[in-house]
Design an enzyme around this catalytic site. Structure first.
Site, mmCIF file in Angstrom:
data_model
loop_
_atom_site.group_PDB
_atom_site.id
_atom_site.type_symbol
_atom_site.label_atom_id
_atom_site.label_comp_id
_atom_site.label_asym_id
_atom_site.label_seq_id
_atom_site.Cartn_x
_atom_site.Cartn_y
_atom_site.Cartn_z
ATOM 1 N N THR A 72 0.863 -1.175 0.000
ATOM 2 C CA THR A 72 0.000 0.000 0.000
ATOM 3 C C THR A 72 0.900 1.226 0.000
ATOM 4 O OG1 THR A 72 -1.581 1.289 1.330
ATOM 5 C CG2 THR A 72 -0.117 -0.175 2.518
ATOM 6 N N CYS B 271 -2.301 5.013 -5.203
ATOM 7 C CA CYS B 271 -3.005 4.120 -4.284
ATOM 8 C C CYS B 271 -3.100 2.796 -5.015
ATOM 9 C CB CYS B 271 -4.390 4.662 -3.943
ATOM 10 S SG CYS B 271 -5.392 3.520 -2.971
#
Length: 229
Positions: free
Chosen positions: A83, A196
């Protein structure tokens, strides 16, 4: 082959994509029945999201450090955090383990610079777009980073948490992201970072007139290169 350590579950949708990409790349390079050697620890994203929302980054750091240590104990030779946002505590995680951490922003910056680009737009969670831990890392590589203006910035963030992290891929959101990309391009962005790891599930190269840099894919490539070197 080295063993790849992965911190996942943020969200599990993008962790699934990481796992698919990494094993596909290893198979492409080695052929036959080969796949990656890996250890993955998945956290409960609801706990992480609550820490983010409440600004409790200390608790979030503790959760990631504990998870990273479990990955190291599991036999990983190096670590990737699957992430972008949780690279906010990448330095603390690295300090708590004895194996290298491959930073997602470094993998992304290397590819951007390799294409000769200097100014890029960043689409990500509100934390990644507004805090300095990610933009600052990119700027250390000599990149100029643009982010959307406040109103679209918050809608980009809402789509990530309320849709993409929950497995929803909506055409209306794809259209909105396209508009934001066009606006950043008009401001001079020579490429767009999908900052993202879920955004690549929604936006593809055909949605942009400038190069897209899918951070999940670039991070996975970096991990596979380290595993096979």
């Amino acid at each position: 082959m080295k063993t790849i350590g992965m911190l996942g579950g943020m969200s599990w949708e993008s962790s699934l994509e990481y796992y698919r990409l990494i094993n596909t790349m290893v198979k492409e390079q080695l052929g036959g029945l080969h796949n990656a050697k890996s250890v993955m620890h998945t956290v409960d994203f609801a706990e992480i999201e609550r820490c983010q929302r409440e600004g409790n980054w200390e608790q979030a750091t503790s959760l990631l450090v504990e998870a990273a240590q479990s990955v190291e104990r599991g036999g990983a030779d190096f670590l990737i955090i699957c992430t972008n946002t949780m690279h906010k505590m990448a330095d603390e995680v690295q300090a708590a383990i004895g194996i290298p951490l491959l930073h997602i922003a470094d993998a992304t910056a290397e590819r951007i610079k390799g294409q000769g680009l200097k100014k890029v737009g960043l689409l990500a969670t509100i934390y990644t777009m507004e805090h300095d831990f990610y933009k600052g890392r990119l700027q250390e590589h000599g990149l100029d980073v643009l982010i959307p203006s406040p109103e679209p910035r918050h809608e980009v963030n809402r789509i990530i948490y309320e849709e993409l992290c929950q497995g929803q891929i909506l055409e209306s959101s794809r259209h909105f992201y396209r508009q934001v990309i066009e606006d950043l391009t008009r401001q001079g962005a020579e490429g767009i970072i999908l900052g993202c790891t879920e955004i690549g599930l929604l936006i593809k190269q055909e949605d942009s007139s400038v190069p897209l840099f899918d951070t999940a894919r670039l991070h996975a490539e970096k991990a596979v290169g380290a595993a096979l070197e």
